[in-house]
Design a protein around this motif. Structure first.
Motif, short mmCIF file in Angstrom:
data_model
loop_
_atom_site.label_atom_id
_atom_site.label_comp_id
_atom_site.label_asym_id
_atom_site.label_seq_id
_atom_site.Cartn_x
_atom_site.Cartn_y
_atom_site.Cartn_z
N ASP A 5 0.81 -1.23 0.00
CA ASP A 5 0.00 0.00 0.00
C ASP A 5 0.83 1.27 0.00
O ASP A 5 0.35 2.34 0.37
N HIS A 6 2.09 1.18 -0.41
CA HIS A 6 2.94 2.37 -0.43
C HIS A 6 3.95 2.29 -1.57
O HIS A 6 4.34 1.19 -2.01
N THR A 7 4.39 3.44 -2.03
CA THR A 7 5.63 3.59 -2.77
C THR A 7 6.65 4.17 -1.80
O THR A 7 6.31 4.55 -0.67
N GLN A 8 7.90 4.26 -2.21
CA GLN A 8 8.88 4.90 -1.33
C GLN A 8 8.49 6.34 -1.04
O GLN A 8 8.63 6.82 0.09
N ALA A 9 7.97 7.03 -2.06
CA ALA A 9 7.59 8.43 -1.88
C ALA A 9 6.43 8.57 -0.90
O ALA A 9 6.44 9.44 -0.02
N GLY A 26 9.50 23.89 12.08
CA GLY A 26 9.46 24.64 10.83
C GLY A 26 10.38 24.10 9.76
O GLY A 26 10.57 24.75 8.73
N ASP A 27 10.97 22.91 9.98
CA ASP A 27 11.95 22.39 9.02
C ASP A 27 11.42 21.19 8.25
O ASP A 27 12.18 20.29 7.88
N GLY A 28 10.12 21.17 7.98
CA GLY A 28 9.52 20.00 7.34
C GLY A 28 10.14 19.65 6.01
O GLY A 28 10.41 18.47 5.73
N HIS A 33 13.73 16.04 2.87
CA HIS A 33 14.86 15.88 1.95
C HIS A 33 15.94 15.00 2.57
O HIS A 33 16.53 14.14 1.90
N ARG A 34 16.21 15.20 3.87
CA ARG A 34 17.24 14.40 4.55
C ARG A 34 16.82 12.93 4.63
O ARG A 34 17.62 12.03 4.33
N LEU A 35 15.58 12.69 5.01
CA LEU A 35 15.12 11.30 5.10
C LEU A 35 15.08 10.64 3.73
O LEU A 35 15.36 9.44 3.60
N GLU A 36 14.73 11.41 2.71
CA GLU A 36 14.68 10.87 1.35
C GLU A 36 16.05 10.34 0.91
O GLU A 36 16.13 9.31 0.23
N ARG A 37 17.11 11.01 1.31
CA ARG A 37 18.47 10.57 0.94
C ARG A 37 18.81 9.22 1.55
O ARG A 37 19.54 8.42 0.95
N HIS A 38 18.30 8.96 2.73
CA HIS A 38 18.71 7.76 3.46
C HIS A 38 17.68 6.64 3.45
O HIS A 38 17.97 5.52 3.90
N LEU A 39 16.49 6.92 2.94
CA LEU A 39 15.44 5.90 2.94
C LEU A 39 15.82 4.65 2.15
O LEU A 39 15.58 3.52 2.64
N SER A 86 25.71 15.22 11.39
CA SER A 86 25.54 16.66 11.55
C SER A 86 24.50 16.93 12.63
O SER A 86 23.74 16.05 13.04
N GLU A 87 24.45 18.18 13.07
CA GLU A 87 23.46 18.56 14.07
C GLU A 87 22.05 18.32 13.56
O GLU A 87 21.17 17.85 14.30
N GLU A 88 21.83 18.62 12.28
CA GLU A 88 20.50 18.42 11.69
C GLU A 88 20.16 16.93 11.59
O GLU A 88 19.01 16.53 11.81
N ALA A 89 21.15 16.11 11.26
CA ALA A 89 20.92 14.67 11.17
C ALA A 89 20.60 14.09 12.54
O ALA A 89 19.73 13.23 12.68
N VAL A 90 21.30 14.55 13.56
CA VAL A 90 21.03 14.11 14.93
C VAL A 90 19.61 14.48 15.32
O VAL A 90 18.89 13.69 15.95
N GLY A 91 19.18 15.69 14.94
CA GLY A 91 17.81 16.09 15.23
C GLY A 91 16.79 15.21 14.55
O GLY A 91 15.78 14.82 15.16
N ALA A 92 17.04 14.85 13.29
CA ALA A 92 16.12 13.96 12.57
C ALA A 92 16.09 12.57 13.20
O ALA A 92 15.02 11.97 13.38
#
Length: 220
Positions: A5-9, A26-28, A33-39, A86-92
């Motif tokens: 019931d899903h595609t990767q997107a 506010g960084d949706g 984009h970050r999760l898309e790179r690693h999915l 990175s700090e942003e990756a740790v946050g994600a």
């Protein structure tokens, strides 16, 4: 691997929607984009794990199977952290860890190096420290792996923790050790190929395994 019931997107959209609901910020767009790179890498790791679990159909991931979704969130969080730092990756990664905790009741931090193949029967109440985990690990509800005075256990391959069991502190757990329901192994070693039961006066009863129980869980 087929995504039911899903595609990767759409799976990515679904995950981001959950994160936005539980942890709005506010960084949706940047998060997506970050999760898309690693999915893709996370799904590759997930597929390898799912394909070896006997009770799951090989080659498919069902996001409505809570145990599979629990593994998915761990692999995604760990992949993001492992590949970036990175700090942003740790946050994600932190938000994914907290989402897993909120949805599935598991305390599995993104920095923990889980094995390539492991199985979670029921995730509620599982707490895992930064220990050493061997491949083909089985975890059931309310099982715990924890430190004592800063020392973490070392688990061999094919270890099974049944409900309400624990491995704490300075322990070397031999390959194919099964810890029975309600049993705590604290600062003790096990020889492997055995079953561990709670004994009297805080002692353990260790019996040789009659057969490898791990074969019931995994395809080898």
């Amino acid at each position: 691997m087929r995504l039911i019931d899903h595609t990767q997107a759409s799976l990515l959209d679904y995950t981001c929607a959950q994160l936005g609901c539980f942890f709005p910020s506010g960084d949706g767009a940047a998060l997506r984009h970050r999760l898309e790179r690693h999915l893709p890498q996370a799904l590759k790791r997930l597929a390898h794990c799912i394909d070896r679990v006997r009770m799951w159909q090989s080659g498919q991931f069902n996001y409505l199977n809570s145990s599979q979704y629990c593994l998915y969130l761990y692999f995604l969080a760990n992949t993001v952290w492992r590949e970036e730092r990175s700090e942003e990756a740790v946050g994600a990664a932190t938000r994914l860890f907290l989402l897993n905790k909120a949805l599935n009741g598991i305390d599995l931090f993104y920095e923990i190096a889980m094995p390539e193949v492991f199985f979670i029967g029921h995730s509620v109440g599982i707490v895992l420290a930064k220990a050493t985990y061997g491949n083909y690990l089985v975890l059931y509800q309310n099982s715990t792996v924890g430190k004592n005075r800063g020392v973490a256990p070392v688990l061999g391959e094919g270890v099974i923790l049944y409900p309400n069991s624990a491995i704490i502190g300075h322990c070397r757990i031999g390959d194919h050790t099964t810890v029975s329901q309600g049993t705590g192994v604290i600062n003790r070693d096990t020889p492997g190929n055995c079953m561990v039961f709670a004994g009297t006066a805080g002692e353990l009863t260790i019996k040789a395994a009659k057969r490898p129980l791990i074969d019931d869980f995994f395809r080898f």
